[in-house]
Structures are given as structure tokens and as C-alpha cells.
Design a protein around this motif. Structure first.
Motif, PDB file in Angstrom:
ATOM      1  N   VAL A  65       5.726  11.379  -2.006  1.00  0.00           N
ATOM      2  CA  VAL A  65       5.557  10.898  -0.550  1.00  0.00           C
ATOM      3  C   VAL A  65       4.130  11.432  -0.708  1.00  0.00           C
ATOM      4  O   VAL A  65       3.074  10.001   0.229  1.00  0.00           O
ATOM      5  CB  VAL A  65       5.693  12.572   0.035  1.00  0.00           C
ATOM      6  CG1 VAL A  65       4.506  12.273   1.906  1.00  0.00           C
ATOM      7  CG2 VAL A  65       7.329  12.493   0.753  1.00  0.00           C
ATOM      8  N   LEU A  66       3.370  11.848  -1.560  1.00  0.00           N
ATOM      9  CA  LEU A  66       1.580  11.505  -1.433  1.00  0.00           C
ATOM     10  C   LEU A  66       1.456  10.406  -1.955  1.00  0.00           C
ATOM     11  O   LEU A  66       0.627   9.878  -1.798  1.00  0.00           O
ATOM     12  CB  LEU A  66       1.257  12.551  -2.676  1.00  0.00           C
ATOM     13  CG  LEU A  66       1.445  14.403  -2.123  1.00  0.00           C
ATOM     14  CD1 LEU A  66       1.069  15.608  -3.051  1.00  0.00           C
ATOM     15  CD2 LEU A  66       0.235  14.631   0.008  1.00  0.00           C
ATOM     16  N   ALA A  67       2.175  10.014  -2.682  1.00  0.00           N
ATOM     17  CA  ALA A  67       1.994   8.621  -3.767  1.00  0.00           C
ATOM     18  C   ALA A  67       1.524   7.567  -2.232  1.00  0.00           C
ATOM     19  O   ALA A  67       0.882   6.590  -2.423  1.00  0.00           O
ATOM     20  CB  ALA A  67       2.173   8.126  -4.939  1.00  0.00           C
ATOM     21  N   VAL A  69       1.794   7.886   0.746  1.00  0.00           N
ATOM     22  CA  VAL A  69       0.150   8.057   2.048  1.00  0.00           C
ATOM     23  C   VAL A  69      -1.121   7.568   1.287  1.00  0.00           C
ATOM     24  O   VAL A  69      -1.661   6.876   1.587  1.00  0.00           O
ATOM     25  CB  VAL A  69       1.036   9.439   2.382  1.00  0.00           C
ATOM     26  CG1 VAL A  69      -0.672   9.698   3.916  1.00  0.00           C
ATOM     27  CG2 VAL A  69       1.595  10.038   2.694  1.00  0.00           C
ATOM     28  N   LYS A  70      -1.129   8.182   0.273  1.00  0.00           N
ATOM     29  CA  LYS A  70      -2.536   7.883   0.001  1.00  0.00           C
ATOM     30  C   LYS A  70      -2.361   6.561  -0.931  1.00  0.00           C
ATOM     31  O   LYS A  70      -3.972   6.121  -0.457  1.00  0.00           O
ATOM     32  CB  LYS A  70      -2.544   8.995  -1.596  1.00  0.00           C
ATOM     33  CG  LYS A  70      -4.053   8.915  -2.293  1.00  0.00           C
ATOM     34  CD  LYS A  70      -4.526   9.782  -3.633  1.00  0.00           C
ATOM     35  CE  LYS A  70      -6.060  10.541  -3.296  1.00  0.00           C
ATOM     36  NZ  LYS A  70      -6.059  11.174  -4.771  1.00  0.00           N
ATOM     37  N   PHE A  71      -1.484   5.847  -1.233  1.00  0.00           N
ATOM     38  CA  PHE A  71      -2.525   4.879  -1.743  1.00  0.00           C
ATOM     39  C   PHE A  71      -1.181   3.575  -1.045  1.00  0.00           C
ATOM     40  O   PHE A  71      -1.048   2.388  -2.061  1.00  0.00           O
ATOM     41  CB  PHE A  71      -1.997   4.796  -3.186  1.00  0.00           C
ATOM     42  CG  PHE A  71      -2.266   5.824  -4.327  1.00  0.00           C
ATOM     43  CD1 PHE A  71      -3.766   5.625  -4.097  1.00  0.00           C
ATOM     44  CD2 PHE A  71      -2.164   6.780  -4.731  1.00  0.00           C
ATOM     45  CE1 PHE A  71      -4.616   6.550  -5.144  1.00  0.00           C
ATOM     46  CE2 PHE A  71      -2.473   7.887  -5.657  1.00  0.00           C
ATOM     47  CZ  PHE A  71      -4.116   6.913  -5.621  1.00  0.00           C
ATOM     48  N   ARG A  72      -1.234   4.174   0.135  1.00  0.00           N
ATOM     49  CA  ARG A  72      -0.169   2.476   1.407  1.00  0.00           C
ATOM     50  C   ARG A  72      -1.827   1.885   1.173  1.00  0.00           C
ATOM     51  O   ARG A  72      -3.087   2.084   0.613  1.00  0.00           O
ATOM     52  CB  ARG A  72      -0.022   3.641   2.940  1.00  0.00           C
ATOM     53  CG  ARG A  72      -1.242   3.575   2.812  1.00  0.00           C
ATOM     54  CD  ARG A  72      -0.424   4.308   4.566  1.00  0.00           C
ATOM     55  NE  ARG A  72      -1.989   5.173   5.159  1.00  0.00           N
ATOM     56  CZ  ARG A  72      -2.260   6.180   5.921  1.00  0.00           C
ATOM     57  NH1 ARG A  72      -2.310   7.103   4.241  1.00  0.00           N
ATOM     58  NH2 ARG A  72      -3.359   5.948   6.795  1.00  0.00           N
ATOM     59  N   ARG A  73      -0.594   0.209   1.678  1.00  0.00           N
ATOM     60  CA  ARG A  73      -1.895  -1.327   1.453  1.00  0.00           C
ATOM     61  C   ARG A  73      -2.917  -0.589   2.501  1.00  0.00           C
ATOM     62  O   ARG A  73      -3.819  -1.332   2.421  1.00  0.00           O
ATOM     63  CB  ARG A  73      -0.624  -2.409   1.039  1.00  0.00           C
ATOM     64  CG  ARG A  73      -1.617  -3.318   1.546  1.00  0.00           C
ATOM     65  CD  ARG A  73      -0.263  -4.601   1.611  1.00  0.00           C
ATOM     66  NE  ARG A  73       0.768  -4.411   0.892  1.00  0.00           N
ATOM     67  CZ  ARG A  73       1.374  -5.006   0.063  1.00  0.00           C
ATOM     68  NH1 ARG A  73       1.433  -5.927   0.894  1.00  0.00           N
ATOM     69  NH2 ARG A  73       2.026  -5.140  -0.575  1.00  0.00           N
ATOM     70  N   SER A  74      -2.790  -0.550   3.526  1.00  0.00           N
ATOM     71  CA  SER A  74      -2.644  -0.444   4.613  1.00  0.00           C
ATOM     72  C   SER A  74      -4.594   0.753   4.079  1.00  0.00           C
ATOM     73  O   SER A  74      -5.214   0.465   5.284  1.00  0.00           O
ATOM     74  CB  SER A  74      -1.683  -0.497   6.104  1.00  0.00           C
ATOM     75  OG  SER A  74      -1.786   1.367   6.051  1.00  0.00           O
ATOM     76  N   LYS A  75      -4.682   1.760   3.365  1.00  0.00           N
ATOM     77  CA  LYS A  75      -5.200   2.336   3.534  1.00  0.00           C
ATOM     78  C   LYS A  75      -6.485   1.863   2.194  1.00  0.00           C
ATOM     79  O   LYS A  75      -7.474   2.191   3.016  1.00  0.00           O
ATOM     80  CB  LYS A  75      -4.887   3.832   3.475  1.00  0.00           C
ATOM     81  CG  LYS A  75      -5.818   4.828   3.155  1.00  0.00           C
ATOM     82  CD  LYS A  75      -5.717   6.046   2.836  1.00  0.00           C
ATOM     83  CE  LYS A  75      -6.657   7.204   2.688  1.00  0.00           C
ATOM     84  NZ  LYS A  75      -6.217   8.394   2.818  1.00  0.00           N
TER      85      LYS A  75
END
Length: 360
Positions: A65-67, A69-75
Motif C-alpha cells: 500500500v505504501l508503494a 500511495v507514495k509512487f502513484r503516477r498522479s503524485k
């Protein structure tokens, strides 16, 4: 056709029911309600392994989940490349050491329990008078029933095992035909019953079965052995030592003849048609081709799974293959001069068999 949202609601409901129903069970048959030291030790191993597995699932899920959330494309955008950690000694140590630790947590108690539960050296222990210090039962699996012999007490019975509480009971397991598996879910794990060798183990029974709703613990054959494998059940009665000794004494006595006229008529029919396969005297009696019927009137089931009443018994005698396909009990025509038993004969046989009791 069910739409997507409805499918998910149904799935969520079934999942919730599964979680709650997994906690339900009957004390006389549930592996999750231990009724002896062996069952409790095995249950503890189950809990330990479940905790370890849950820990692994939780850690992996958190990282996953952390991966996301942290590396989502929109961010981070499409061109961002995370820091590469290939060859990191610290990470290599962590994901090598943690699995080793988890395996040790599982392996040490498992290996210890395996050797402890397999230790049957006390089975042959004797006191100064040469009398066995522990109870041993010889179990023979047959198509599709169970025979229980008490060699030190020189008695035998079938379909219902009777044992004392608060002490180890040792078992010798062997099969007379094909492979079976001896299992009392509430009291301990299963063990194979082979035709070519004897397997040995022990169980401990903490609670008297009279306190249970059904009055007995349930036993099963846990190895596919034929068309009636699912019906190869047996029951276990657990008594305190004093009551067990009284039961043994009653089993060692000569069984009294029935006093009722109908039962006496049934005894005559039984001795003409059934006695070649079934013994009705426990002490020193030969095994017989079929189950020993000394305690038939004391049992809680017929054929291991049917209601214990005269009507059911008559149906069983009249057509055993209808209820337990593949069993070796002959049809009435084969033992009654080519004729089926009449209603009067069935009534008499049922009255006689139900009179075979040793318990008060």
C-alpha cells in the motif's frame, strides 16, 4: 443478471458470514475446541503458525500500500524513477534474517511437539506384578467400521471406544483391508491406519463425555477408503477411572440372556443367522467377521451414523446396502434360507440387539 455493486455486496456479506461462522463449532467434534493435552498442543501450534502468517500478510500489505500511495503516477509523474537499492547489504540482511527468524519460531516448537507426541516408550511399561501401567487399545479399521480391543483387559468392542479421562491412552493402529485413518477431531490429530504395519500414538482425554450435548466425542475415518468412507464414523465415551474400571468389569462378565419373550425369539434367530459373523460376548470372544455387538444396546448410533432406535435398526438389517453402500454385511436372503426377514423376525431381532447392554 446481477449488477457489479450487488455482486460486491453479496461477496462482502458472504465473507463476513464466513468469518463469524468459522468461530462456530460443536465441542464433541471441533478441532478448535481442544479436549485433551494432545489436541491443545496441536491447537497451540495452529495459533502460532496463524500469527506468523498474519504477521507476514500485514507487513507485505503495508509495504504494498505504501508503494502504491507514495509512487502513484498522479503524485510523482510519469518520468520519475525511484531510488535504486540493488546490492544494499542492509536490505539483504533484513529480508534474509526475518524469514530465518520466522522459520525458527515455527520449526522449534513443531519439531519438539512432533517428537513428544511420537514418544510411546511408556506403552509397554509394567509394574512389579507385570501389569501394564498404561491403558493400550488395539484399533483395527475395517470396511466400514472400527474394532477396539483391550489386550490387557481381554475384552473387545466395536464402533464405540470407551476410555478413562485424565491419563494417557496408547493406541496400536492397523487396517484389516485397505488404508484408513483414525481421527478424533476434538482430542487429537489423525494417524494413518495401514494394512501392512502398525502405527502407534497416544491421546489424552480431559473431559467426561457425559457432559457433552451428544454424550460422546465423534471419531472419523480421514482417509478415502471406499464408497462409504464418509459414513465410517465411530463414537468415544470418556469416563472417570472408577467408572471405566466398572465398565471393564461388566464387559468381562458373561452376558445375561434376555428375559422378554420377543428378545428371546430374536436371540434364536440371531444364533441361526448372524452368530457366524457377530460376537455377542466381549470377554475372550473371537473377533468375528463383523462388529462385536456386546454393547449394542448402549450405543448412540447404528452403523456409526444412523439414529439408535428399533425402527432404524430394522431398516438397516433389511437392506444394509441402501444405507452404507459397499459394506460387507450380507442381505437377509443370504443368511435366512433365501428369504427376507419377516416383520415379526425383524421386530424380534431388534428387541434382542437393543437388550445387549453392560451399562446401567
Amino acid at each position: 443478471m446481477m449488477k457489479g455493486p450487488k455482486k460486491w455486496r453479496l461477496f462482502a456479506l458472504m465473507t463476513a458470514l464466513l468469518v463469524f461462522l468459522s468461530g462456530c463449532g460443536r465441542e464433541e467434534i471441533s478441532t478448535l475446541i481442544p479436549a485433551g493435552k494432545v489436541a491443545q498442543d496441536q491447537f497451540n501450534l495452529l495459533i502460532l503458525s496463524s500469527i506468523v502468517m498474519l504477521f507476514v500478510i500485514v507487513v507485505v500489505t503495508i509495504i504494498y500500500v505504501l508503494a502504491i500511495v507514495k509512487f502513484r503516477r498522479s503524485k510523482v509523474g510519469e518520468d520519475m524513477i525511484p531510488e535504486q537499492v540493488e546490492g544494499s547489504a542492509r536490505l539483504e540482511f533484513i529480508w534474509t534474517a526475518i524469514p530465518i527468524v520466522l522459520l525458527l519460531i515455527l520449526a522449534v516448537p513443531t519439531v519438539y511437539s512432533t517428537f513428544d507426541l511420537a514418544d510411546v516408550t511408556a506403552m509397554d511399561a509394567q509394574n512389579e506384578d507385570g501389569v501394564a501401567e498404561n491403558l493400550t487399545v488395539n484399533v483395527t479399521g475395517k470396511l466400514y467400521w472400527w474394532e477396539f480391543e483391550y489386550p490387557e483387559q481381554e475384552i473387545r468392542t466395536a464402533q464405540e471406544l470407551v476410555v478413562p479421562t485424565g491419563e494417557r491412552v496408547y493406541f496400536n493402529l492397523i487396517a484389516a483391508d485397505v488404508k484408513h485413518s483414525f481421527w478424533i477431531p476434538s482430542v487429537g490429530g489423525k494417524l494413518d491406519v495401514n494394512p501392512e504395519n502398525v502405527n502407534t500414538f497416544y491421546l489424552e482425554f480431559d473431559k467426561e463425555s457425559s457432559e457433552l450435548e451428544e454424550g460422546v466425542y465423534f471419531g472419523k475415518c480421514a482417509e478415502l477408503c471406499g464408497p462409504s468412507h464418509a459414513l465410517m464414523d465411530f463414537k468415544v465415551k470418556t469416563l472417570n477411572r472408577e467408572d471405566f474400571d466398572a465398565w471393564v468389569a461388566a464387559m468381562q462378565e458373561e452376558q445375561a440372556a434376555p428375559t422378554e419373550t420377543l428378545a428371546q425369539e430374536g436371540q434364536e434367530i440371531f444364533e441361526q443367522s448372524c452368530i457366524s459373523c457377530h460376537a455377542v460376548n466381549s470377554a475372550g470372544a473371537p473377533t468375528g467377521f463383523g462388529p462385536n455387538l456386546t454393547t449394542f444396546g448402549d450405543r448412540t448410533t447404528i452403523a456409526g451414523f444412523m439414529e439408535h432406535d428399533e425402527e432404524t435398526l430394522k431398516n438397516w438389517i433389511a437392506d444394509p446396502q441402501q444405507y452404507k453402500p459397499g459394506n460387507l454385511m450380507p442381505a437377509p436372503e443370504e443368511i435366512n434360507n433365501g428369504e427376507p426377514f419377516s416383520d415379526q423376525e425383524l421386530d424380534a431381532l431388534a428387541a434382542y440387539l437393543m437388550s445387549l447392554k453392560v451399562e446401567e
